[in-house]
Design an enzyme around this catalytic site. Structure first.
Site, PDB file in Angstrom:
ATOM      1  N   ASP A   1       1.449  19.646 -24.584  1.00  0.00           N
ATOM      2  CA  ASP A   1       0.730  21.083 -24.193  1.00  0.00           C
ATOM      3  C   ASP A   1       1.784  22.103 -24.682  1.00  0.00           C
ATOM      4  OD1 ASP A   1      -0.178  23.390 -22.878  1.00  0.00           O
ATOM      5  OD2 ASP A   1      -1.426  21.633 -21.881  1.00  0.00           O
TER       6      ASP A   1
ATOM      7  N   ARG B   1      -6.878  18.897 -20.632  1.00  0.00           N
ATOM      8  CA  ARG B   1      -6.030  18.558 -19.662  1.00  0.00           C
ATOM      9  C   ARG B   1      -6.354  18.839 -18.083  1.00  0.00           C
ATOM     10  NH1 ARG B   1      -0.731  17.999 -19.169  1.00  0.00           N
ATOM     11  NH2 ARG B   1      -0.976  17.334 -21.033  1.00  0.00           N
TER      12      ARG B   1
ATOM     13  N   ASP C   1      -0.225  33.053 -16.468  1.00  0.00           N
ATOM     14  CA  ASP C   1      -1.424  32.930 -17.557  1.00  0.00           C
ATOM     15  C   ASP C   1      -1.687  34.578 -18.026  1.00  0.00           C
ATOM     16  OD1 ASP C   1      -1.858  30.442 -17.340  1.00  0.00           O
ATOM     17  OD2 ASP C   1      -3.519  30.465 -16.034  1.00  0.00           O
TER      18      ASP C   1
HETATM   19  C1  UD1 Z   1      -2.702  25.554 -13.277  1.00  0.00           C
HETATM   20  C2  UD1 Z   1      -3.599  26.461 -14.275  1.00  0.00           C
HETATM   21  C3  UD1 Z   1      -2.975  27.129 -15.395  1.00  0.00           C
HETATM   22  C4  UD1 Z   1      -1.932  27.808 -14.522  1.00  0.00           C
HETATM   23  C5  UD1 Z   1      -1.086  27.111 -13.752  1.00  0.00           C
HETATM   24  C6  UD1 Z   1       0.070  28.128 -12.885  1.00  0.00           C
HETATM   25  C7  UD1 Z   1      -5.694  25.096 -14.392  1.00  0.00           C
HETATM   26  C8  UD1 Z   1      -6.519  24.092 -15.220  1.00  0.00           C
HETATM   27  N1  UD1 Z   1      -4.685  25.355 -14.871  1.00  0.00           N
HETATM   28  O1  UD1 Z   1      -2.139  24.529 -14.103  1.00  0.00           O
HETATM   29  O2  UD1 Z   1      -3.849  28.019 -16.152  1.00  0.00           O
HETATM   30  O3  UD1 Z   1      -0.998  28.446 -15.637  1.00  0.00           O
HETATM   31  O4  UD1 Z   1      -1.923  26.457 -12.750  1.00  0.00           O
HETATM   32  O5  UD1 Z   1      -0.778  29.039 -12.345  1.00  0.00           O
HETATM   33  O6  UD1 Z   1      -6.142  25.019 -13.292  1.00  0.00           O
HETATM   34  N2  UD1 Z   1       4.770  20.522 -12.302  1.00  0.00           N
HETATM   35  C9  UD1 Z   1       5.529  19.444 -12.090  1.00  0.00           C
HETATM   36  N3  UD1 Z   1       5.109  18.394 -11.721  1.00  0.00           N
HETATM   37  C10 UD1 Z   1       3.884  18.122 -11.178  1.00  0.00           C
HETATM   38  C11 UD1 Z   1       2.806  19.364 -11.433  1.00  0.00           C
HETATM   39  C12 UD1 Z   1       3.369  20.374 -11.874  1.00  0.00           C
HETATM   40  O7  UD1 Z   1       6.751  19.454 -12.463  1.00  0.00           O
HETATM   41  O8  UD1 Z   1       3.286  16.910 -10.778  1.00  0.00           O
HETATM   42  C13 UD1 Z   1       5.427  21.805 -12.856  1.00  0.00           C
HETATM   43  C14 UD1 Z   1       4.720  22.340 -14.013  1.00  0.00           C
HETATM   44  O9  UD1 Z   1       5.379  21.492 -15.092  1.00  0.00           O
HETATM   45  C15 UD1 Z   1       4.880  23.603 -14.251  1.00  0.00           C
HETATM   46  C16 UD1 Z   1       4.617  23.777 -12.508  1.00  0.00           C
HETATM   47  O10 UD1 Z   1       4.592  22.821 -11.836  1.00  0.00           O
HETATM   48  O11 UD1 Z   1       6.262  24.015 -14.534  1.00  0.00           O
HETATM   49  C17 UD1 Z   1       3.323  24.435 -12.350  1.00  0.00           C
HETATM   50  O12 UD1 Z   1       2.455  23.543 -12.822  1.00  0.00           O
HETATM   51  P1  UD1 Z   1       1.031  23.653 -11.914  1.00  0.00           P
HETATM   52  O13 UD1 Z   1       0.758  24.588 -10.887  1.00  0.00           O
HETATM   53  O14 UD1 Z   1       0.644  22.212 -11.438  1.00  0.00           O
HETATM   54  O15 UD1 Z   1      -0.224  24.047 -12.960  1.00  0.00           O
HETATM   55  P2  UD1 Z   1      -1.275  23.353 -13.347  1.00  0.00           P
HETATM   56  O16 UD1 Z   1      -2.354  22.757 -12.220  1.00  0.00           O
HETATM   57  O17 UD1 Z   1      -1.003  22.385 -14.434  1.00  0.00           O
END
Ligand code: UD1
Length: 424
Positions: A116, A92, A304
Site C-alpha cells: 500500500d 484493501r 486521510d
Molecule cells: C481505515 C481507513 C483509512 C484511514 C484509516 C485511519 C478504510 C477502508 N480505510 O484504514 O482510510 O486512513 O482507517 O483512519 O476504512 N495497524 C496495525 N495492525 C493491525 C491494524 C492496523 O499495526 O492489525 C496499524 C496500521 O498499520 C496503521 C494504524 O494501525 O498504522 C491504523 O490503521 P487502521 O486504523 O486499522 O486503518 P484501516 O482500517 O486500515
C-alpha cells in the site's frame, strides 16, 4: 490512462453535496454477509470501490445490485468463505469480510492485497482479536485464514485503536456466544454507523463511538435497510479546497460535528465556519495563516486529510509543522508538492513547510486516493496548468469529483491519452 488538467487561480464558490462515506459503505456491504436475505444500503457513493466490493460479495455467493445511491445485497443461506484473488486482491477494504465470515461460517479465507502506498498495513490486531474469540488465525499463501469450532465472547484490548480491527471484531462478536468487550476501540463515526446497522439487524451493541464497546452475541441476525453516514473526508476535502482558493463553499450532507478537528484548524488559519445540522459553510477571506497539524485517530485530525493540510500549508502565510502518526509513508505526497514549488522537507514523522504566495504548475502523480485529491487542491492554488496523473485513485474515493469541482467554479478537465477531453 486518464489524467486531470487543473488550472489554478479560481476562487471556489457555491454548494456541494457529499454522499455516503467510502469508509463506511464498504463495511456495511460486508456486514450484509451476517444475515440471510436482502439488505439495502442507501446514500451509497458512486465510486469505483463499491462495484469492486460487490464483486467480492458475489464471489462469496451473494446477489448484488449496484447503481445510483442504492446497493441491494441478497445473502444466501450457504455462503462461500473464500474471498479470493483477483476480486479480493483489488481492494484493501475486502479484508473487512473476515469478521462477518468468521461470525457466519466459523471459517474464512481472504486474499491479502498487495503493498500500500500509504504505508504498511498489518493485520496482527485483526487476527489477535479473532483469536481471543476462539479462532485459529494464520497467513497462508497470501491469504488470511481463520477457523473456529465456535466463537465465544472475550475481553479484547487493542494496542492501537485500529478502525479495521475494531470493525472485524465487532462483526464476528455479534454472532459469538456471550459478551465481548473491546477496549481502546476506534471511535470513528464509521464505527458508529456500522454499529447502528448491526443494531437494526438485531445485534446488541453498546458504546460504539467510545473507547469501550460491549457486544452481547446473538444466534442470528436479520437483514436491514440502512442509510450510510456522510463522508467527512470528502466533506473535509471541499472545506480545504474552499480555504486554499480563498473561496466560500457550503458543504452539504455531512454532520460538521464529525469534522471538528479539521474545521478547528481552518478557523485558526483564518476561515469563517458556519455549521448547521447537516452542512457547513467555509469562507476564507484572504491568504490562510500557517497552522500546525498532528494526525491522530478520531476525534483527532484525520490522516486521510493530511495531504489537504499539506496543500494548505504550502500556500499559507508562515511556517507549518505537520506530524503524521497513523501511516508512515504518507509523506511521499510531499515530493509531488515540491515539484510544484512547495518549500517543504520531511524528517521521519514530520514535514516542515514554509508557505509560498503561490505554487507553480507541474506534472504530478497520485499515489493514493487522498494524495490524488490533495494534488488537485494544490493545482487550484498554482499558477498555470497542473497535470494530475493516475487519477483512478481519486475515482476510487470521490464520486463525480470533476463535475462537483467544475460546479464550484474550479478549472478542471478529465483527459485521456490523446489529450482529448473525456467529459464536460
Ligand atoms: C481505515 C481507513 C483509512 C484511514 C484509516 C485511519 C478504510 C477502508 N480505510 O484504514 O482510510 O486512513 O482507517 O483512519 O476504512 N495497524 C496495525 N495492525 C493491525 C491494524 C492496523 O499495526 O492489525 C496499524 C496500521 O498499520 C496503521 C494504524 O494501525 O498504522 C491504523 O490503521 P487502521 O486504523 O486499522 O486503518 P484501516 O482500517 O486500515
Amino acid at each position: 490512462m486518464e489524467r486531470f488538467l487543473v488550472t489554478g487561480g479560481a476562487r471556489l464558490a457555491g454548494t456541494v453535496q457529499v454522499a455516503g462515506a467510502k469508509n463506511s459503505v464498504l463495511k456495511l456491504m460486508a456486514a450484509s454477509l451476517l444475515a440471510e436475505g436482502t439488505t439495502v444500503i442507501t446514500n451509497c457513493p458512486e465510486i469505483l470501490d463499491v462495484p469492486l466490493m460487490a464483486d467480492v460479495l458475489r464471489g462469496l455467493g451473494c446477489a448484488v445490485e449496484t447503481g445510483g445511491e442504492r446497493v441491494s445485497i441478497t445473502t444466501p443461506a450457504e455462503l462461500s468463505f473464500h474471498a479470493d484473488f483477483p476480486a479480493a486482491g483489488r481492494l484493501r477494504a475486502s479484508v473487512c469480510v473476515l469478521g462477518p465470515l468468521m461470525g457466519r461460517c466459523r471459517q474464512a479465507r481472504v486474499a491479502l492485497p498487495g503493498g500500500d502506498a500509504i504505508g504498511s498495513r498489518p493485520l496482527d490486531m485483526h487476527q489477535s482479536g479473532l483469536r481471543a474469540l476462539g479462532a485459529d488465525m494464520s497467513i497462508e499463501h497470501g491469504r488470511v485464514v481463520g477457523r473456529a469450532a465456535k466463537l465465544h465472547g472475550a475481553w479484547i484490548g487493542l494496542d492501537f485503536p485500529s478502525v479495521g480491527a475494531t470493525e472485524n471484531i465487532l462483526m464476528a462478536a455479534s454472532l459469538a456466544d456471550g459478551a465481548t468487550v473491546i477496549d481502546n476501540a476506534a471511535r470513528e463515526p464509521e464505527i458508529i454507523d456500522l454499529a447502528l446497522m448491526l443494531g437494526q439487524m438485531g445485534a446488541r451493541i453498546e458504546g460504539a463511538g467510545t473507547a469501550t464497546i460491549t457486544i452481547e452475541g446473538v444466534d442470528t441476525l436479520h437483514p436491514a435497510t440502512h442509510r450510510t453516514v456522510g463522508d467527512r473526508v470528502v466533506g473535509g476535502t471541499w472545506a480545504y479546497a474552499a480555504a486554499i482558493t480563498r473561496g466560500s463553499v457550503r458543504v452539504e450532507g455531512v454532520d460538521p460535528v464529525y469534522m471538528t478537528a479539521p474545521l478547528e484548524r481552518l478557523t485558526q488559519a483564518g476561515a469563517q465556519i458556519e455549521p448547521e445540522d447537516d452542512a457547513v459553510t467555509v469562507t476564507m477571506p484572504g491568504r490562510p495563516n500557517a497552522v500546525d497539524f498532528i494526525t491522530m485517530p478520531y476525534p483527532g485530525f484525520p490522516t486521510d486529510l493530511q495531504p489537504m493540510a499539506l496543500a494548505l500549508a504550502a500556500v499559507a502565510n508562515g511556517n507549518s509543522l505537520i506530524t503524521e502518526n497513523v501511516f508512515e509513508a504518507r509523506f511521499r505526497f510531499v515530493d509531488e508538492l515540491i515539484r510544484m514549488g512547495a518549500d517543504a522537507r520531511t524528517d521521519g514523522h514530520h514535514a516542515a513547510i514554509r508557505g509560498r504566495e503561490q505554487l507553480s504548475s507541474a506534472p504530478v502523480w497520485s499515489t493514493d486516493i487522498r494524495a490524488g485529491a490533495g494534488l488537485v487542491l494544490a493545482g487550484l492554488a498554482a499558477e498555470g496548468v497542473t497535470e494530475v496523473h493516475e487519477v483512478m485513485h481519486i475515482d476510487r474515493g470521490y464520486p463525480h469529483f470533476v463535475e462537483d469541482l467544475q460546479k464550484l467554479g474550479g478549472q478542471i478537465q478529465r483527459v485521456g491519452d490523446s489529450g482529448d477531453p473525456l467529459r464536460a
